[in-house]
Enzyme design. Structure first.
Site, PDB file in Angstrom:
ATOM      1  N   LYS A  79       7.277   0.209  -1.032  1.00 53.15           N
ATOM      2  CA  LYS A  79       5.914   0.668  -1.319  1.00 53.15           C
ATOM      3  C   LYS A  79       5.939   2.166  -1.609  1.00 53.15           C
ATOM      4  O   LYS A  79       6.626   2.931  -0.922  1.00 53.15           O
ATOM      5  CB  LYS A  79       5.005   0.365  -0.125  1.00 53.15           C
ATOM      6  CG  LYS A  79       3.525   0.645  -0.372  1.00 53.15           C
ATOM      7  CD  LYS A  79       2.682   0.260   0.851  1.00 53.15           C
ATOM      8  CE  LYS A  79       1.198   0.534   0.640  1.00 53.15           C
ATOM      9  NZ  LYS A  79       0.381   0.204   1.828  1.00 53.15           N
ATOM     10  N   SER A 154      -3.861  -2.345   0.797  1.00 56.73           N
ATOM     11  CA  SER A 154      -3.381  -1.470  -0.253  1.00 56.73           C
ATOM     12  C   SER A 154      -2.011  -1.855  -0.792  1.00 56.73           C
ATOM     13  O   SER A 154      -1.654  -1.506  -1.911  1.00 56.73           O
ATOM     14  CB  SER A 154      -3.328  -0.037   0.262  1.00 56.73           C
ATOM     15  OG  SER A 154      -2.346   0.094   1.290  1.00 56.73           O
ATOM     16  N   SER A 178      -3.121  -3.433   5.440  1.00 57.85           N
ATOM     17  CA  SER A 178      -2.487  -3.370   4.118  1.00 57.85           C
ATOM     18  C   SER A 178      -1.174  -4.111   3.977  1.00 57.85           C
ATOM     19  O   SER A 178      -0.653  -4.238   2.866  1.00 57.85           O
ATOM     20  CB  SER A 178      -2.282  -1.918   3.696  1.00 57.85           C
ATOM     21  OG  SER A 178      -3.522  -1.360   3.374  1.00 57.85           O
TER      22      SER A 178
HETATM   23  N1  GLN Z   1      -8.150  -1.922   3.368  1.00 57.41           N
HETATM   24  C1  GLN Z   1      -7.975  -0.940   4.403  1.00 57.41           C
HETATM   25  C2  GLN Z   1      -8.494   0.386   3.949  1.00 57.41           C
HETATM   26  O1  GLN Z   1      -8.945   0.462   2.869  1.00 57.41           O
HETATM   27  C3  GLN Z   1      -6.567  -0.932   4.832  1.00 57.41           C
HETATM   28  C4  GLN Z   1      -5.750   0.200   4.374  1.00 57.41           C
HETATM   29  C5  GLN Z   1      -4.364   0.195   4.899  1.00 57.41           C
HETATM   30  O2  GLN Z   1      -3.993  -0.596   5.758  1.00 57.41           O
HETATM   31  N2  GLN Z   1      -3.586   1.126   4.398  1.00 57.41           N
HETATM   32  O3  GLN Z   1      -8.476   1.342   4.648  1.00 57.41           O
END
Ligand code: GLN
Length: 503
Positions: A79, A154, A178
């Site tokens: 990632k 994400s 994420s």
């Molecule tokens: N969807 C969550 C957010 O927007 C999770 C983000 C993450 O885990 N990096 O913050």
């Protein structure tokens, strides 16, 4: 000859160890797959141009009789939130376009030392803010099950790469879901470790009290193999736990073999409102629970009255921490600089941040700065921290009664690209089941539980365990995975429409 991209990392590792195949062959197969499908999927922001050299070096060392680790020679996707010395690291943002780090993230360094072969960097929502990858400055990733749908976020790039057989293993990061929500919508496996279990050094910080790096794979065993490589104490991360961890691959193997489900107490949260979940998600969840019960698990209704405030608390704590972490992108130290002729340093900084950050990042910086400002701190940030404590207590009470807690990994299957992008609140609500684990620091895994009847898209079941009990998640996850795959006759991804279609 077997298509090497269809093999699990564990299978590849076995064939590499017995020299039935070489790492160059395994790596080339995945690079060819990326070349064939990534124009449609767009999982990768950068494909390494020296993966084959790295693979050849592993082959040479194996040939010379060097002692190599259990997954040496297996390809890995990374990632883009994790910094790398040999590939750019952008965190999905324009402000870091082309940025080359002077160091590798600890998890990357450990992956290299274990002989994993980095294939490239995967797409993500900008600075890991989002649930769909649509907030990436470099365009969205597409779900291999249906190219019109989101791959989650994400870390949608890592999940899509693994689901589309572009990589057998990927690294993700999970601040509010994420790793787990992308696993849910792509039919893959993702695990968020206990906070402090995996080093955050070199993971571009979103919210430091919530962030954890973890594995993204197609099987529970593969997740354990990767977790064994990246986990454990790191002196570069002051929140890294000092203890020794058991082998997670061994835990997964034990789960797949043994009688782990017999007598297991599985907590089901009574307050999780059924109405907020898509019908097919609820049905798949209940089906998985029934399968566990049939194998001797005991379902226990538990109460977690503060979970419903998790999203609200998270969307104050996260922006507060993010606004502070992102202050370092100041046009001087990293990345982009927009010149303002005759302007002051503040003018340059403002123009750079205006041009370099996308809307979601700006939205959260403004929210976080506001929540932390004098006069509002107690009302917003302080209250959110109190809710965080209440959620931690809910977990303590629950884990006094049960071994694991089960929830659907997310309320809906993959939604359509564009469907929620203009409605941040709807996007945030997608994290309702994943966020509590980050707020409490406990580990969570998502494994495929089936397909939703109404749309044929994958659904995941999430298990949560007490802090430091990651191995329990591997045992339980592998046990249920074995039961479900057996009942389906084949892994879920082998039933993905992409396999019969153009992909
Ligand atoms: N969807 C969550 C957010 O927007 C999770 C983000 C993450 O885990 N990096 O913050």
């Amino acid at each position: 000859m077997t298509d090497l991209t269809r093999l699990s990392a564990a299978d590849l590792a076995d064939r590499l160890a017995s020299r039935e195949i070489s790492s160059v062959e395994a790596t080339r197969a995945h690079l060819d797959r990326i070349a064939a499908v990534d124009g449609d999927i767009r999982a990768f922001l950068h494909v390494s141009d020296h993966a084959l050299e790295v693979a050849a070096d592993i082959d040479r060392r194996r040939g010379a009789g060097d002692r190599l680790g259990p997954v040496a020679g297996v390809p890995l996707a990374i990632k883009d939130v994790l910094v790398t010395t040999d590939m750019p690291s952008t965190s999905g943002s324009k402000i870091l376009e082309g940025y080359l780090s002077p160091v590798d993230a600890t998890v990357v360094a450990r992956s290299r030392a274990a002989g994993l072969v980095p294939l490239g960097k995967t797409n993500m929502d900008e600075f890991a803010m989002g649930s769909s990858t649509e907030h990436s400055a470099y365009g969205a990733t597409h779900n291999p099950w249906d190219l019109d749908r989101i791959p989650g976020g994400s870390g949608g790039g890592s999940a899509a790469a693994v689901a589309a057989f572009e990589a057998p293993l990927a690294l993700g990061s999970d601040t509010g879901g994420s790793i787990r929500q992308p696993a849910h919508v792509t039919g893959t496996v993702g695990l968020k470790p206990t906070y402090g279990g995996v080093s955050r050094y070199g993971a571009i910080a979103l919210a430091s009290s919530l962030d954890q790096v973890g594995p993204v794979t197609r099987t529970v065993l593969d997740a354990g193999l990767l977790h064994d490589v990246i986990g454990g104490h790191d002196p570069h991360d002051s929140t890294s736990l000092a203890e020794a961890w058991p082998s997670f691959a061994a835990a997964a193997r034990e789960g797949a073999r043994g009688d782990v489900l017999k007598g297991l107490k599985v907590g089901v949260i009574k307050e999780l409102p059924d109405s907020g979940f898509q019908a097919g998600v609820s049905a798949s969840f209940r089906g998985a629970l029934a399968a566990m019960e049939a194998h001797g698990a005991e379902l226990v209704e538990i109460s977690a009255p503060h979970f419903e405030y998790g999203v609200a608390a998270y969307y104050l704590i996260l922006p507060a921490e993010a606004s502070s972490n992102l202050a370092k992108f100041d046009s001087v130290r990293f990345g982009l600089r927009v010149d303002v002729p005759g302007g002051t340093v503040e003018d340059v900084m403002a123009a750079t941040r205006d041009a370099g950050f996308g809307d979601e990042v700006k939205r959260r910086i403004i929210l976080g700065t506001y929540a932390l400002s004098a006069g509002y701190y107690d009302a917003y940030y302080g209250s959110a921290q109190k809710v965080r404590t209440l959620i931690q207590r809910d977990f303590d009470t629950a884990f006094a009664q049960v071994d694991v807690i089960a929830t659907p990994s997310a309320p809906t299957t993959a939604f359509r690209l564009g469907e929620k992008i203009d409605d941040p609140l709807q996007m945030y609500l997608n994290d309702v089941t994943t966020i509590p684990a980050n707020l409490a620091g406990v580990p969570g895994i998502s494994i495929p539980s089936g397909l939703a009847e109404e749309d044929g898209l994958p659904v995941g079941i999430q298990f949560l365990a007490p802090a430091r009990e990651d191995a329990r998640l591997y045992r339980v996850g592998a046990a249920l995975e074995a039961v479900l795959v057996d009942s389906w006759g084949a892994p879920l991804l082998d039933r993905a429409p992409m396999l019969g279609g153009a992909l």
